[in-house]
Design a protein around this motif. Structure first.
Motif, PDB file in Angstrom:
ATOM      1  N   ALA A  41       0.832  -1.213   0.000  1.00 24.48           N
ATOM      2  CA  ALA A  41       0.000   0.000   0.000  1.00 24.48           C
ATOM      3  C   ALA A  41       0.859   1.253   0.000  1.00 24.48           C
ATOM      4  O   ALA A  41       0.564   2.225  -0.714  1.00 24.48           O
ATOM      5  N   LEU A  42       1.940   1.258   0.787  1.00 25.25           N
ATOM      6  CA  LEU A  42       2.820   2.434   0.817  1.00 25.25           C
ATOM      7  C   LEU A  42       3.476   2.650  -0.546  1.00 25.25           C
ATOM      8  O   LEU A  42       3.603   3.778  -1.019  1.00 25.25           O
ATOM      9  N   ALA A  43       3.889   1.556  -1.176  1.00 20.99           N
ATOM     10  CA  ALA A  43       4.520   1.668  -2.494  1.00 20.99           C
ATOM     11  C   ALA A  43       3.534   2.161  -3.546  1.00 20.99           C
ATOM     12  O   ALA A  43       3.882   2.971  -4.417  1.00 20.99           O
ATOM     13  N   LYS A  44       2.280   1.681  -3.467  1.00 15.30           N
ATOM     14  CA  LYS A  44       1.281   2.018  -4.493  1.00 15.30           C
ATOM     15  C   LYS A  44       0.614   3.368  -4.257  1.00 15.30           C
ATOM     16  O   LYS A  44       0.346   4.118  -5.200  1.00 15.30           O
ATOM     17  N   TYR A  45       0.299   3.678  -2.994  1.00 12.87           N
ATOM     18  CA  TYR A  45      -0.582   4.811  -2.711  1.00 12.87           C
ATOM     19  C   TYR A  45       0.114   6.023  -2.063  1.00 12.87           C
ATOM     20  O   TYR A  45      -0.356   7.151  -2.216  1.00 12.87           O
ATOM     21  N   ALA A  46       1.178   5.787  -1.295  1.00  7.62           N
ATOM     22  CA  ALA A  46       1.802   6.894  -0.558  1.00  7.62           C
ATOM     23  C   ALA A  46       2.466   7.869  -1.524  1.00  7.62           C
ATOM     24  O   ALA A  46       2.996   7.469  -2.561  1.00  7.62           O
ATOM     25  N   PRO A  47       2.435   9.162  -1.195  1.00  7.54           N
ATOM     26  CA  PRO A  47       3.020  10.157  -2.107  1.00  7.54           C
ATOM     27  C   PRO A  47       4.539  10.100  -2.130  1.00  7.54           C
ATOM     28  O   PRO A  47       5.188   9.828  -1.114  1.00  7.54           O
ATOM     29  N   ALA A  48       5.099  10.336  -3.305  1.00  8.93           N
ATOM     30  CA  ALA A  48       6.548  10.506  -3.439  1.00  8.93           C
ATOM     31  C   ALA A  48       6.916  11.878  -2.879  1.00  8.93           C
ATOM     32  O   ALA A  48       6.038  12.708  -2.610  1.00  8.93           O
ATOM     33  N   PRO A  49       8.205  12.150  -2.661  1.00  7.03           N
ATOM     34  CA  PRO A  49       8.618  13.458  -2.121  1.00  7.03           C
ATOM     35  C   PRO A  49       8.041  14.616  -2.933  1.00  7.03           C
ATOM     36  O   PRO A  49       8.069  14.597  -4.170  1.00  7.03           O
ATOM     37  N   SER A  50       7.487  15.579  -2.229  1.00  6.42           N
ATOM     38  CA  SER A  50       6.905  16.759  -2.881  1.00  6.42           C
ATOM     39  C   SER A  50       7.781  17.973  -2.616  1.00  6.42           C
ATOM     40  O   SER A  50       8.657  17.950  -1.754  1.00  6.42           O
ATOM     41  N   ASN A  51       7.537  19.019  -3.354  1.00  7.31           N
ATOM     42  CA  ASN A  51       8.324  20.264  -3.212  1.00  7.31           C
ATOM     43  C   ASN A  51       9.822  20.012  -3.340  1.00  7.31           C
ATOM     44  O   ASN A  51      10.634  20.645  -2.657  1.00  7.31           O
ATOM     45  N   CYS A  52      10.177  19.075  -4.186  1.00 10.00           N
ATOM     46  CA  CYS A  52      11.590  18.764  -4.431  1.00 10.00           C
ATOM     47  C   CYS A  52      11.883  18.922  -5.925  1.00 10.00           C
ATOM     48  O   CYS A  52      11.047  18.594  -6.769  1.00 10.00           O
ATOM     49  N   ASP A  53      13.073  19.426  -6.230  1.00  8.66           N
ATOM     50  CA  ASP A  53      13.449  19.692  -7.623  1.00  8.66           C
ATOM     51  C   ASP A  53      14.762  18.979  -7.949  1.00  8.66           C
ATOM     52  O   ASP A  53      15.839  19.461  -7.597  1.00  8.66           O
ATOM     53  N   PRO A  54      14.680  17.811  -8.618  1.00  8.52           N
ATOM     54  CA  PRO A  54      15.903  17.058  -8.904  1.00  8.52           C
ATOM     55  C   PRO A  54      16.852  17.780  -9.858  1.00  8.52           C
ATOM     56  O   PRO A  54      18.049  17.477  -9.894  1.00  8.52           O
ATOM     57  N   ASN A  55      16.331  18.745 -10.608  1.00  6.25           N
ATOM     58  CA  ASN A  55      17.165  19.449 -11.589  1.00  6.25           C
ATOM     59  C   ASN A  55      17.668  20.802 -11.095  1.00  6.25           C
ATOM     60  O   ASN A  55      18.354  21.513 -11.829  1.00  6.25           O
TER      61      ASN A  55
END
Length: 670
Positions: free
Chosen positions: A264-278
């Motif tokens: 459930a965490l892998a499918k539904y939990a949000p990825a990091p927000s307010n982050c800029d990889p570039n």
């Protein structure tokens, strides 16, 4: 970054956060044996104090690798004395998983966790733990969650119960059931007796999914079934929007439900927000850990990526910091890596001047990220060494401990000659004492801090002070007549109205100096004297024997003789108190404040059904208030207390203070 999940484990003390992290690590081969809190061998609780007390004191990071997803678990303390650790982890988490036991149900820590999430506007989910325990009741606990926190609470997994025991887990979204044999999950049939109940729960989940999109809402009302992909997207969006707080369940001891939770965490939990990889590199240091090997700084990458030997600028100090070696940390195990990706969490050793809450940025793009806010410390004790000469060791130890714990303060009170340490509660300060002993070799005793009273006079008196001494050669002669009366300002007001030169002007400063030297020690109980006006009106001098020292001593004699006649009184410090409590505790709080000689000034509505009680209280009555308020409100109440002014002390209290102070002075002289 899309495969990273930063999940903060929250909940009441004892609800199973550390055990759940252990179960997830064990089932993904992050550890080779399933540790237990009672045995002191878990990955996350490795500090000697945690092992001894069998509670989490310091937050820890435990990365779990589930398929191609990295779940950074942030295991936090459930005891309120260590809420600063929770604040640090919530600052870098992208979701919270709030644990609540199937036996005890919603506790104060559950309510606080929900509030933390609301304050941070962070997505949250519930995990009903300890399904293996006797008298565990998932459905009762689920009902209480929904009653307490509203309709956003919705089941995602539910237990299969046979003969009073949990034997499986049903995934509502897929309508599939699983059993667990101790090492892996396998499919099982949904019991026929639960089919209707599961259909109802699926429809409830589908309605939440429909609310995330107008098109889905129309299809839902038309009776159409959603695809599995639409369910995943809808649940994910509902969690991210904080309109859905899904409920999962399991047992960390048996491992049942752990795989379903990680799925459930892998499918539904949000990825990091307010982050800029570039973007240009930007890190936030959210935790510091000190040990005999040095200092470890834990950070989250909010922009770019962190690499070893990278030099960044501290936004607070403007100084350069070289990252050197960087690590992925799992409990107390450090694995050196070459880089930490955007959105991920890592650690670096031996930073020079970087503290918790600091931002490290690429040169040319230095801009501080939002820091970490802590509740003000509210419970103070005076620390002193068991054996003489240990004061410096205590001070050094507390300075080192303050590198990793920003939630306590140390004040060296020159007036009371005490080192006062103020923290979140009695357990917090007890842990500090234990760490001072075990890490720095100094045993500490504590006592309630002395109250800094003041003294003043209430009427005008006219007194004489004469210092005369003859012992061969030049003698000593100083003679003053001084009028003492209540002044308008806290500081001494000194005036002179000398006629005819009875005390030459060059001795007037000596008279004032003689009085000022006496002010720190009053005539009632030795407390500083305030609001005093002294007027030099007359005196005499000797051409040969008078000196500045003689007039200083004469002024001191006048002070000592005059103030006892001027109706002296003790002044006690009064504070402004704001108590934040649920409305149901109002009567108890008001009654308690009355016992403390408090004066209630008003009551105002706060957030979430809380009330704010405003009062003025003597500071001497508030030494144990942090503990007492916690007891009266089961931990729901909080308060702020700030010094406001000094007021006259009631006669019965004054007599008691004078007696205690004299006894204390006699002990010190002995």
């Amino acid at each position: 970054m899309k495969n990273i999940r930063n999940v903060c484990l929250l909940g009441h003390g004892g609800d199973g956060k550390t055990s759940l992290a252990e179960s997830m690590l064990f089932l993904t081969n992050g550890t080779d044996r399933l540790g237990k809190v009672a045995d002191g061998n878990t990955v996350c609780d490795f500090d000697p104090e945690e092992i001894r007390r069998k509670i989490t004191i310091s937050a820890s990071v435990a990365p779990v690798e589930y398929g191609d997803t990295k779940i950074n678990l942030l295991d936090t303390p459930g005891y309120f004395d260590f809420a600063g650790e929770v604040a640090q982890c919530l600052r870098v988490a992208d979701m919270a998983l709030v644990l609540v036991t199937a036996k005890s149900g919603v506790a104060v820590g559950t309510e606080k966790s929900w509030k933390y999430c609301n304050t941070r506007k962070i997505p949250r989910s519930f995990y009903i733990s300890k399904l293996d325990e006797e008298n565990a009741d998932f459905f009762k606990t689920y009902a209480s969650l929904r009653e307490t926190f509203g309709n956003s609470v919705c089941p995602l997994t539910v237990p299969v119960i046979e003969n009073g025991k949990t034997v499986g887990i049903i995934d509502i979204a897929t309508k599939k059931a699983f059993k667990f044999d101790g090492s892996k999950s396998s499919s099982m049939d949904i019991p026929a007796s639960m089919t209707s109940q599961i259909d109802d729960m699926y429809n409830e989940l589908a309605e939440h999914v429909a609310e995330t999109d107008e098109t889905l809402m129309e299809r839902f009302f038309d009776g159409e079934q959603f695809t599995q992909e639409e369910i995943i997207q809808g649940v994910s969006k509902g969690i991210a929007d904080c309109t859905l707080a899904p409920v999962l369940c399991g047992s960390a001891v048996t491992g049942l439900g752990t795989n379903e939770l990680m799925y459930a965490l892998a499918k539904y939990a949000p990825a990091p927000s307010n982050c800029d990889p570039n973007g240009p590199v930007k890190l936030l240091v959210f935790k510091t850990q000190s040990d005999q090997y040095g200092k470890f700084s834990f950070f989250k990458v909010f922009s770019g990526k962190a690499t070893s030997d990278m030099t960044l600028v501290n936004a607070r100090t403007g100084g350069n910091e070289k990252l050197g070696r960087i690590f992925m940390v799992r409990g107390k195990k450090n694995t050196e890596v070459s880089e930490i990706a955007c959105g991920d969490i890592g650690a670096v050793s031996k930073l020079n001047d970087t503290k918790t809450g600091d931002s490290l940025c690429a040169a040319g793009n230095v801009e501080a990220l939002e820091g970490i806010t802590y509740a003000a410390p509210c419970y103070g004790l005076a620390f002193y060494p068991k054996t003489k000469g240990g004061e410096e060791k205590i001070a050094t130890g507390l300075t080192r401990l303050a590198e990793e714990d920003l939630t306590f303060t140390v004040v060296q009170n020159a007036e009371t000659k005490q080192m006062v340490v103020t923290g979140a509660g009695d357990i917090h300060l007890d842990v500090l004492c234990s760490k001072l002993k075990n890490k720095f070799g100094v045993e500490v005793e504590t006592q309630t801090p002395r109250v800094p009273y003041r003294e003043k006079i209430r009427k005008k008196v006219f007194v004489e002070g004469k210092h005369k001494k003859q012992s061969g050669g030049h003698g000593q002669y100083g003679h003053v007549k001084i009028e003492f009366e209540p002044g308008d300002t806290e500081d001494l007001i000194f005036e002179e109205k000398i006629f005819g030169g009875s005390v030459p002007k060059n001795f007037h400063p000596a008279v004032e100096k003689g009085l000022r030297d006496r002010l720190p020690r009053g005539v009632l109980a030795g407390f500083p004297v305030v609001f005093l006006k002294a007027t030099l009106v007359d005196g005499s001098y000797h051409d040969v024997d008078s000196s500045e020292m003689a007039f200083k001593l004469a002024a001191g004699i006048a002070y000592k003789n005059g103030l006892p006649q001027a109706s002296p009184v003790l002044l006690e410090p009064i504070g402004t108190l704001n108590v934040f409590i649920p409305d149901s505790y109002m009567g108890d709080i008001i009654g308690d404040l009355n016992k403390r000689r408090g004066r209630v000034m008003g009551m105002n509505p706060g957030e979430d059904g809380y009330q704010i009680v405003e009062a003025e209280v003597p500071m001497s009555e508030m030494g144990s208030y942090a503990i007492d308020l916690r007891s009266m409100t089961q931990g729901r109440g909080s308060f702020t207390l700030e010094f406001q002014r000094y007021d006259e002390t009631p006669a019965n209290i004054q007599a008691k203070v004078i007696e205690e102070t004299k006894s204390l002075l006699e002990e010190e002289e002995d």
